[in-house]
Design an enzyme around this catalytic site. Structure first.
Site, short mmCIF file in Angstrom:
data_model
loop_
_atom_site.label_atom_id
_atom_site.label_comp_id
_atom_site.label_asym_id
_atom_site.label_seq_id
_atom_site.Cartn_x
_atom_site.Cartn_y
_atom_site.Cartn_z
CB THR A 14 74.05 8.48 56.37
OG1 THR A 14 73.88 8.01 55.03
CG2 THR A 14 72.69 8.80 56.95
CE LYS A 65 78.69 -0.56 53.31
NZ LYS A 65 79.66 0.06 52.41
CG ASP A 101 79.59 0.30 48.36
OD1 ASP A 101 79.00 1.37 48.14
OD2 ASP A 101 79.76 -0.17 49.50
N GLY A 124 95.26 0.00 50.15
CA GLY A 124 94.32 -0.32 51.23
C GLY A 124 93.60 -1.61 50.93
CB ALA A 125 93.70 -4.75 51.99
N GLY A 126 90.67 -2.82 52.97
CA GLY A 126 89.49 -2.93 53.84
C GLY A 126 88.22 -3.19 53.03
P1 NAP Z 1 88.04 0.05 56.35
O1 NAP Z 1 87.29 -1.19 56.07
O2 NAP Z 1 88.32 0.48 57.75
O3 NAP Z 1 89.45 -0.07 55.54
C1 NAP Z 1 90.43 0.93 55.60
C2 NAP Z 1 91.72 0.39 54.99
O4 NAP Z 1 92.68 1.45 55.03
C3 NAP Z 1 92.33 -0.77 55.76
O5 NAP Z 1 92.94 -1.65 54.83
C4 NAP Z 1 93.39 -0.08 56.62
O6 NAP Z 1 94.48 -0.90 56.96
C5 NAP Z 1 93.86 0.99 55.64
N1 NAP Z 1 94.55 2.09 56.32
C6 NAP Z 1 94.02 2.97 57.20
N2 NAP Z 1 94.96 3.86 57.57
C7 NAP Z 1 96.11 3.52 56.92
C8 NAP Z 1 97.43 4.06 56.89
N3 NAP Z 1 97.77 5.13 57.62
N4 NAP Z 1 98.35 3.46 56.09
C9 NAP Z 1 98.01 2.37 55.37
N5 NAP Z 1 96.78 1.83 55.34
C10 NAP Z 1 95.84 2.40 56.11
O7 NAP Z 1 87.31 1.31 55.68
P2 NAP Z 1 86.46 1.33 54.32
O8 NAP Z 1 85.03 1.11 54.64
O9 NAP Z 1 87.15 0.44 53.36
O10 NAP Z 1 86.57 2.87 53.89
C11 NAP Z 1 87.82 3.39 53.46
C12 NAP Z 1 87.64 4.80 52.87
O11 NAP Z 1 86.80 4.74 51.72
C13 NAP Z 1 86.98 5.80 53.83
O12 NAP Z 1 87.60 7.06 53.65
C14 NAP Z 1 85.53 5.84 53.35
O13 NAP Z 1 84.90 7.07 53.65
C15 NAP Z 1 85.74 5.68 51.85
N6 NAP Z 1 84.56 5.13 51.17
C16 NAP Z 1 83.97 5.89 50.19
C17 NAP Z 1 82.88 5.40 49.50
C18 NAP Z 1 82.25 6.23 48.41
O14 NAP Z 1 81.11 5.95 48.01
N7 NAP Z 1 82.94 7.24 47.91
C19 NAP Z 1 82.36 4.12 49.81
C20 NAP Z 1 83.00 3.36 50.80
C21 NAP Z 1 84.10 3.89 51.48
P3 NAP Z 1 94.46 -1.79 58.32
O15 NAP Z 1 93.49 -2.91 58.06
O16 NAP Z 1 95.88 -2.23 58.42
O17 NAP Z 1 94.01 -0.89 59.42
#
Ligand code: NAP
Length: 269
Positions: A14, A65, A101, A124-126
């Site tokens: 972190t 979270k 966030d 993306g939808a995470g």
């Molecule tokens: P998460 O909850 O795991 O969500 C990831 C999303 O990406 C899911 O919808 C996943 O789909 C999709 N995905 C992954 N690989 C894929 C691919 N090859 N093709 C299509 N879709 C794909 O992760 P998260 O917490 O949202 O984080 C996502 C990114 O944001 C990370 O890189 C993280 O470091 C970044 N982030 C940055 C900040 C910041 O402050 N800058 C804050 C939060 C997150 P599936 O559900 O189908 O697997």
């Protein structure tokens, strides 16, 4: 002196202590911020941790979270809408959850590009996509979210956006801004190639945002014109400064934090 922390598991990578301690130093306070590893089977003891560490507030990261909400007395409206908390304020025994966030992303976006109504495409939808969607919905924007599986949308608590598959993107009307909320690009992959999206969906006016901050400019961001793109660093810093404001009522020193972060990144390359 106030003690603050981020809880998560694992937690060793972190950047939150670097950001918050840089801000405390710039503000001239003796406050301290640390990272505390809390395994999932220990989250139920969070009130003991708060007491033993003397925490005045804390951040929450993966994988806690969503689960942390069970242990809080109050959760604010936006955090409730996305079902996730990343910041907790501690007032005696009363714990209140927030999600910076959402506000941090929106502050970063509006300060970089200016505020106006836009048509937004989120890829993306995470977890991060839910915060980015909430931010743009609060901004009054029109939002489309593209996922590789329609099942991903079942986890959204609101339906104030258009849900499509990534394979549908070429058939959509143009968008003013495209936001990557997937991890695709962290290993220098080209998102457009990986997801078979034609880059003709981008014009010289389209804005691009990648939540990834390392590498600083992903291949995705290379498709956008100068002055038309933003990486994930401003969001990371703004969400931390918004947490600081919730805990203390004061504004953080973003410029000082930026300098510290850039020195940290520079020292690594
Ligand atoms: P998460 O909850 O795991 O969500 C990831 C999303 O990406 C899911 O919808 C996943 O789909 C999709 N995905 C992954 N690989 C894929 C691919 N090859 N093709 C299509 N879709 C794909 O992760 P998260 O917490 O949202 O984080 C996502 C990114 O944001 C990370 O890189 C993280 O470091 C970044 N982030 C940055 C900040 C910041 O402050 N800058 C804050 C939060 C997150 P599936 O559900 O189908 O697997």
């Amino acid at each position: 002196m106030g003690r603050y922390a981020v809880i998560g598991y694992p937690i060793s990578h972190t950047l939150s202590p670097l950001i918050h301690n840089a801000n405390f130093e710039a503000k001239g306070t003796a406050d301290q911020y640390s990272a505390i590893a809390v395994p999932p089977d220990q989250l139920m003891h969070i009130r003991d941790t708060i007491r033993s560490q003397g925490l005045a507030g804390f951040n929450v990261t993966i994988p806690h979270k969503e689960k942390i909400m069970e242990y809080l007395d109050h959760v604010d409206a936006d955090a409730m809408k996305i079902g996730a908390v990343n910041t907790v304020s501690v007032d005696g025994d009363v714990l209140t959850g927030h999600n910076t966030d959402i506000t941090g992303y929106l502050d970063a976006f509006n300060q970089t590009f200016g505020r106006q109504h836009r048509r937004i495409l989120i890829i993306g939808a995470g977890g991060a996509a839910k915060a980015v969607h909430r931010a743009h919905a609060n901004n009054g924007d029109t939002v489309t979210i593209a996922a590789r599986r329609m099942e991903s949308f079942q986890q959204f608590r609101t339906v104030d956006f258009k849900a499509v598959l990534i394979s549908d993107i070429p058939d959509l009307d143009p968008h003013d801004a495209i936001i990557n909320t997937t991890p695709v690009g962290m290993k220098h992959e080209d998102l457009f190639e990986e997801m078979e999206i034609p880059h003709s969906i981008i014009t010289e006016d389209t804005l691009g945002v990648d939540l990834i901050y390392q590498p600083e400019r992903t291949k995705f961001l290379e498709y956008f014109a100068e002055g038309h793109y933003m990486n994930g660093m401003p969001m990371l810093i703004h969400q931390a400064m918004d947490a600081y404001t919730i805990w203390t009522g004061e504004q953080g020193d973003i410029a000082a934090v930026n300098r510290k972060y850039k020195a940290h990144i520079g020292g690594k390359s």
